[in-house]
Design a protein around this motif. Sequence first.
Motif, short mmCIF file in Angstrom:
data_model
loop_
_atom_site.label_atom_id
_atom_site.label_comp_id
_atom_site.label_asym_id
_atom_site.label_seq_id
_atom_site.Cartn_x
_atom_site.Cartn_y
_atom_site.Cartn_z
N THR A 34 23.24 -20.04 -24.06
CA THR A 34 24.08 -20.09 -22.89
C THR A 34 24.20 -18.66 -22.41
OG1 THR A 34 25.33 -21.85 -24.16
CG2 THR A 34 26.56 -20.55 -22.44
N TRP A 35 24.29 -17.76 -23.21
CA TRP A 35 24.51 -16.16 -22.63
C TRP A 35 23.36 -15.90 -21.70
CZ3 TRP A 35 29.32 -15.42 -22.98
CH2 TRP A 35 30.03 -15.78 -24.01
N PHE A 38 23.93 -17.71 -18.60
CA PHE A 38 24.78 -17.00 -17.72
C PHE A 38 24.25 -16.00 -17.03
CE2 PHE A 38 28.69 -18.48 -20.45
CZ PHE A 38 28.70 -19.62 -19.84
N ALA A 39 23.37 -15.19 -17.59
CA ALA A 39 22.74 -13.89 -17.08
C ALA A 39 22.02 -14.23 -15.97
CB ALA A 39 21.71 -13.07 -18.29
N PRO A 42 25.29 -16.40 -12.27
CA PRO A 42 26.57 -15.84 -12.37
C PRO A 42 27.58 -16.61 -11.83
CG PRO A 42 24.99 -14.40 -10.93
CD PRO A 42 24.25 -15.85 -11.56
N HIS A 45 28.61 -18.25 -15.09
CA HIS A 45 29.31 -17.54 -16.10
C HIS A 45 30.80 -17.52 -15.48
CE1 HIS A 45 29.33 -13.57 -18.39
NE2 HIS A 45 29.87 -14.68 -19.12
N LYS A 46 30.94 -17.26 -14.27
CA LYS A 46 32.36 -17.05 -13.64
C LYS A 46 33.09 -18.43 -13.84
CE LYS A 46 35.00 -16.41 -9.17
NZ LYS A 46 35.99 -17.06 -9.75
N PHE A 48 32.64 -20.30 -16.41
CA PHE A 48 33.08 -20.33 -17.98
C PHE A 48 34.30 -19.12 -17.95
CE2 PHE A 48 32.95 -18.58 -22.07
CZ PHE A 48 32.79 -19.30 -22.82
N ASN A 49 34.27 -18.12 -17.58
CA ASN A 49 35.38 -17.30 -17.63
C ASN A 49 36.61 -17.65 -17.13
OD1 ASN A 49 33.66 -15.14 -18.94
ND2 ASN A 49 33.13 -14.17 -17.26
N ASP A 106 28.92 -7.72 -19.41
CA ASP A 106 29.14 -8.78 -18.18
C ASP A 106 30.25 -9.50 -17.74
OD1 ASP A 106 28.07 -10.36 -20.47
OD2 ASP A 106 27.09 -11.95 -19.21
N VAL A 107 31.08 -9.84 -19.16
CA VAL A 107 32.32 -10.19 -18.72
C VAL A 107 33.53 -9.30 -18.49
CG1 VAL A 107 34.42 -11.29 -20.17
CG2 VAL A 107 31.90 -12.00 -20.80
N TYR A 149 27.93 -25.32 -26.72
CA TYR A 149 27.47 -24.04 -25.98
C TYR A 149 26.72 -23.03 -26.99
CZ TYR A 149 29.56 -26.12 -21.94
OH TYR A 149 29.63 -27.01 -20.96
#
Length: 190
Positions: A34-35, A38-39, A42, A45-46, A48-49, A106-107, A149
Amino acid sequence: MMITDPLMFSPFYKLSQSIEEGGIAAFKTYGVSTWDMFASNPQAHKCFNDAMVCTTMLIIDVIMSNYDFSSLKGTLVDVGGGVGVTLNEIVTKYPHLKGINFDMPDVVSSAKAYEGVTHVGGDMFTAIPQGDSFFIKARIGMDMLMLTYFDGWKERTEVEWKRILEEAGFRRYNVIKIPTTVSIIEAYIE
């Protein structure tokens, strides 16, 4: 929004296969962790955040009204603190504290600036910043999401937490049950 996003929801279609065969549903879906997904994505990843912020906002008032952070001194480190929403709430209410929001680079790179909070990127499995107190959120009810995930995710019982805490040098702990799906564990080195 995260659960209804087709890219983010798609690993759930592989969850039963993952349970039967082993492995992580997200890896079976994306072909990478998953990471790593996300890389290269983006927007996911956004998403998820943002979902993590949303879940925090659902419980932060209950945490703040059921736990008194005033006895803490110095620097509070939020390990895995995402974009710093929880830590901002704490240091805003308890301005005598300084905060370090610690999460993957990155977070924290997308985190807003908050007064009294320093964002630090790194890997919590390698090292964490020094502080006087540490805060980690683990939520019951998130287990299916995290199981889908991420590799190595596991909800723990109080007995398991006791073993982990003792092995880490925390000889005394206190579990504070609050009216949410989380509990607060205070752990002391003595």
